[in-house]
Motif scaffolding. Structure first.
Motif, PDB file in Angstrom:
ATOM      1  N   SER A  98       0.830  -1.210   0.000  1.00 36.59           N
ATOM      2  CA  SER A  98       0.000   0.000   0.000  1.00 36.59           C
ATOM      3  C   SER A  98       0.862   1.257   0.000  1.00 36.59           C
ATOM      4  O   SER A  98       0.573   2.225  -0.711  1.00 36.59           O
ATOM      5  N   ILE A  99       1.929   1.244   0.796  1.00 38.98           N
ATOM      6  CA  ILE A  99       2.832   2.408   0.839  1.00 38.98           C
ATOM      7  C   ILE A  99       3.468   2.630  -0.521  1.00 38.98           C
ATOM      8  O   ILE A  99       3.570   3.767  -1.011  1.00 38.98           O
ATOM      9  N   GLU A 100       3.904   1.547  -1.158  1.00 40.75           N
ATOM     10  CA  GLU A 100       4.516   1.682  -2.486  1.00 40.75           C
ATOM     11  C   GLU A 100       3.504   2.197  -3.505  1.00 40.75           C
ATOM     12  O   GLU A 100       3.855   2.962  -4.418  1.00 40.75           O
ATOM     13  N   THR A 101       2.247   1.808  -3.360  1.00 36.71           N
ATOM     14  CA  THR A 101       1.198   2.318  -4.249  1.00 36.71           C
ATOM     15  C   THR A 101       1.047   3.828  -4.092  1.00 36.71           C
ATOM     16  O   THR A 101       0.946   4.576  -5.074  1.00 36.71           O
ATOM     17  N   ILE A 102       1.049   4.287  -2.836  1.00 40.73           N
ATOM     18  CA  ILE A 102       0.895   5.728  -2.576  1.00 40.73           C
ATOM     19  C   ILE A 102       2.088   6.503  -3.112  1.00 40.73           C
ATOM     20  O   ILE A 102       1.936   7.518  -3.794  1.00 40.73           O
ATOM     21  N   THR A 103       3.310   6.030  -2.810  1.00 39.58           N
ATOM     22  CA  THR A 103       4.499   6.776  -3.225  1.00 39.58           C
ATOM     23  C   THR A 103       4.683   6.767  -4.743  1.00 39.58           C
ATOM     24  O   THR A 103       5.331   7.662  -5.288  1.00 39.58           O
ATOM     25  N   ALA A 104       4.122   5.758  -5.418  1.00 41.07           N
ATOM     26  CA  ALA A 104       4.226   5.737  -6.882  1.00 41.07           C
ATOM     27  C   ALA A 104       3.414   6.841  -7.527  1.00 41.07           C
ATOM     28  O   ALA A 104       3.685   7.261  -8.645  1.00 41.07           O
ATOM     29  N   ASP A 106       1.865   9.693  -5.449  1.00 45.55           N
ATOM     30  CA  ASP A 106       1.741  10.924  -4.667  1.00 45.55           C
ATOM     31  C   ASP A 106       3.093  11.324  -4.097  1.00 45.55           C
ATOM     32  O   ASP A 106       3.795  10.515  -3.483  1.00 45.55           O
ATOM     33  N   ASP A 107       3.458  12.593  -4.292  1.00 51.57           N
ATOM     34  CA  ASP A 107       4.696  13.122  -3.721  1.00 51.57           C
ATOM     35  C   ASP A 107       4.394  14.308  -2.815  1.00 51.57           C
ATOM     36  O   ASP A 107       5.237  15.166  -2.595  1.00 51.57           O
ATOM     37  N   SER A 108       3.191  14.344  -2.277  1.00 50.80           N
ATOM     38  CA  SER A 108       2.776  15.451  -1.431  1.00 50.80           C
ATOM     39  C   SER A 108       3.395  15.311  -0.038  1.00 50.80           C
ATOM     40  O   SER A 108       3.902  14.244   0.335  1.00 50.80           O
ATOM     41  N   PRO A 109       3.356  16.397   0.756  1.00 50.23           N
ATOM     42  CA  PRO A 109       3.849  16.289   2.139  1.00 50.23           C
ATOM     43  C   PRO A 109       3.138  15.203   2.932  1.00 50.23           C
ATOM     44  O   PRO A 109       3.762  14.522   3.752  1.00 50.23           O
ATOM     45  N   ALA A 110       1.835  15.031   2.704  1.00 49.61           N
ATOM     46  CA  ALA A 110       1.106  13.978   3.413  1.00 49.61           C
ATOM     47  C   ALA A 110       1.657  12.598   3.083  1.00 49.61           C
ATOM     48  O   ALA A 110       1.813  11.745   3.964  1.00 49.61           O
ATOM     49  N   ALA A 111       1.972  12.367   1.808  1.00 46.86           N
ATOM     50  CA  ALA A 111       2.532  11.077   1.406  1.00 46.86           C
ATOM     51  C   ALA A 111       3.916  10.867   2.010  1.00 46.86           C
ATOM     52  O   ALA A 111       4.268   9.758   2.432  1.00 46.86           O
ATOM     53  N   ARG A 112       4.712  11.932   2.072  1.00 43.72           N
ATOM     54  CA  ARG A 112       6.050  11.797   2.680  1.00 43.72           C
ATOM     55  C   ARG A 112       5.950  11.510   4.176  1.00 43.72           C
ATOM     56  O   ARG A 112       6.748  10.748   4.730  1.00 43.72           O
ATOM     57  N   ARG A 113       4.945  12.088   4.841  1.00 48.78           N
ATOM     58  CA  ARG A 113       4.749  11.776   6.261  1.00 48.78           C
ATOM     59  C   ARG A 113       4.360  10.314   6.453  1.00 48.78           C
ATOM     60  O   ARG A 113       4.772   9.668   7.432  1.00 48.78           O
ATOM     61  N   VAL A 114       3.580   9.780   5.537  1.00 40.55           N
ATOM     62  CA  VAL A 114       3.202   8.369   5.615  1.00 40.55           C
ATOM     63  C   VAL A 114       4.435   7.486   5.494  1.00 40.55           C
ATOM     64  O   VAL A 114       4.592   6.499   6.224  1.00 40.55           O
ATOM     65  N   VAL A 115       5.334   7.828   4.569  1.00 46.21           N
ATOM     66  CA  VAL A 115       6.561   7.041   4.394  1.00 46.21           C
ATOM     67  C   VAL A 115       7.395   7.074   5.671  1.00 46.21           C
ATOM     68  O   VAL A 115       7.904   6.041   6.132  1.00 46.21           O
ATOM     69  N   ASP A 116       7.546   8.250   6.260  1.00 47.55           N
ATOM     70  CA  ASP A 116       8.313   8.361   7.507  1.00 47.55           C
ATOM     71  C   ASP A 116       7.640   7.567   8.627  1.00 47.55           C
ATOM     72  O   ASP A 116       8.314   6.889   9.416  1.00 47.55           O
TER      73      ASP A 116
END
Length: 469
Positions: A98-104, A106-116
């Motif tokens: 799911s995380i890889e789906t989002i990062t593929a 979305d590059d928004s601040p919200a997506a970067r917070r999810v990765v962290d």
């Protein structure tokens, strides 16, 4: 097998699962726990082996029911911890997708917070996994001499490890629940990706076929071919995929290629019709120019009539119409020749623009030529009966005055003043008709101006009443 003095009997050895090797806590692997699943069958195997051990005089030592009970509880705790570990590992793997789906996408601040957040959660899971592996590696539940206290300690450590894995699983589930909006958006875009790319490819193919069909009729369509060729690099990037260029960028590119290719296709399909239409317009405008030339020659007799019967003010603005009309028609004919050349060279945009210029020139000429005849007819009518124009203007003024007084005892000064001025202007215009050589054109233009002023007052009255003033 029977025991002999030279070869003492030994009980059959029970299968023993390999001990899980020590691993880095950063990424537990399934191999370390493969033996755990095998141990699920051990109580049954041990039960089957007990009669043979006692009957054969085996050397294995047993410490009574309490030790075996503790061993069984420790084994059950180990199995439960293994199940918790596998459940946590599976959930983490699913969440990573799911995380890889989002990062593929979305590059928004919200997506970067999810990765962290996922990285921090991974460290938490690694700690829980390390505790579990250490507990498994610290206790060999298959030892013959396993004592009850050791089995009890193993059970306690394995149960604690299982509980820690469960808590990590709960944190993972809560984190996954918060991904709903971002994941939904990402999955929507990914679902659009393949159809969008396919539409772009099909649009390019349709445009290419339409262009080939147009060329088959003898039309070059060089500009359309150049526009289609410019899309080739975009198609290459689409074929390289979203993995290289990004999902949002690939979606935008696919939509842009589809839009431009559809435009090329539509123009290519319409090209034969457009060529025929330009040919018809050339013929029509050339005929109209010839007709205007004939009409312009008739302006001079009209001017002569105006000069003979009316004052200079009634016709002086028209005296250059014949020369201007002839000059404008000549310009139009030159533009028609240029448009014909552009048509022959298949420069369709140039031909269309030139024909629009010709049409504007001929419209202006038509208006100028018509003005002379219209002027003569208007002056004839007012000379014969000026009262009709006077009554028409007076009616407009009276109608506005009634509207201004509707529902009031006194009119609004903003409305009454321009209406009173209109009455005075009409009286002065009527006075110009007196005398030996009345200026009928001034009279006509003045009454027209008075009616326009009255119309503006009426509009203002209605706007004020609509606003509640």
């Amino acid at each position: 097998m029977t025991a002999t003095p030279s070869q003492p009997y030994a009980p059959p050895m029970e299968p023993c699962a390999p001990r899980p090797p020590h691993r880095s806590p950063r990424r537990p692997r399934y191999g370390a726990l493969r033996g755990t699943l095998t141990l699920l069958a051990l109580p049954l195997v041990a039960a089957l082996a007990l009669p043979a051990a006692f009957a054969g005089g085996g050397t294995r030592r047993w410490f009574g029911g309490r030790a075996e009970s503790q061993r069984a509880e420790a084994q059950a705790a180990k199995d439960a911890a293994a199940a918790a570990f596998y459940e946590l590992d599976t959930a983490q793997r699913d969440l990573r997708i799911s995380i890889e789906t989002i990062t593929a996408v979305d590059d928004s601040p919200a997506a970067r917070r999810v990765v962290d957040g996922f990285a921090a959660l991974g460290r938490r899971i690694d700690e829980a996994s390390r505790q579990y592996i250490d507990a498994v590696d610290a206790h060999d539940l298959d030892r013959d001499d396993l004592e009850a206290p050791a089995a009890s300690r193993a059970r306690a450590q394995l149960t604690a490890a299982k509980d820690e894995l469960g808590r990590a699983k709960l944190e993972l589930d809560r984190f996954a629940e918060g991904l709903g909006p971002l994941l939904g958006k990402a999955e929507t875009q990914l679902a659009r990706l393949a159809p969008a790319v396919e539409r772009a490819r099909q649009s390019l193919l349709a445009a290419s076929r339409a262009l080939d069909t147009a060329r088959g009729t003898g039309l070059r369509a060089d500009d359309l071919a150049a526009r289609l060729a410019a899309l080739a690099p975009e198609l290459t990037k689409l074929n390289e995929g979203a993995g290289r260029h990004g999902v949002p960028q690939t979606l935008d590119r696919a939509e842009r290629v589809t839009r431009e290719a559809e435009a090329v296709r539509a123009e290519a399909e319409r090209l034969p019709e457009r060529a025929a239409e330009i040919g018809h317009r050339l013929v029509s405008l050339r005929t109209r120019a010839q007709a205007l030339t004939t009409r312009a020659e008739q302006v001079e007799p009209v001017l002569s009539e105006l000069r003979r019967r009316f004052t200079v003010a009634c016709w002086q603005d028209l005296q250059h119409v014949p020369e201007q009309a002839a000059d404008t028609v000549r310009q139009a004919e030159r533009k028609l020749a240029e448009a014909q050349t552009a048509r022959d060279e298949q420069r369709w945009p140039d031909a269309t623009a030139l024909l629009s210029t010709v049409r504007a020139l001929l419209n202006a000429t038509d208006d100028a030529v018509s003005a002379a005849g219209d002027r003569l007819r208007q002056l004839d009518a007012v000379q014969k009966d000026p009262q009709q124009e006077i009554e028409r203007t007076r009616f407009a003024i009276r109608d506005a005055q009634r509207l201004a007084m509707a529902g009031r005892h006194t009119p609004d000064p903003r409305h009454a003043r321009p209406l009173d001025d209109a009455v005075a202007r009409l009286e002065r215009a009527v006075a110009t008709l007196e005398g030996r050589h009345p200026d009928y054109w001034h009279f006509l233009t003045e009454t027209e101006a008075i009616r326009r002023t009255v119309a503006r007052v009426v509009t203002r009255i209605r706007e004020d009443r609509g606003a509640g003033h």
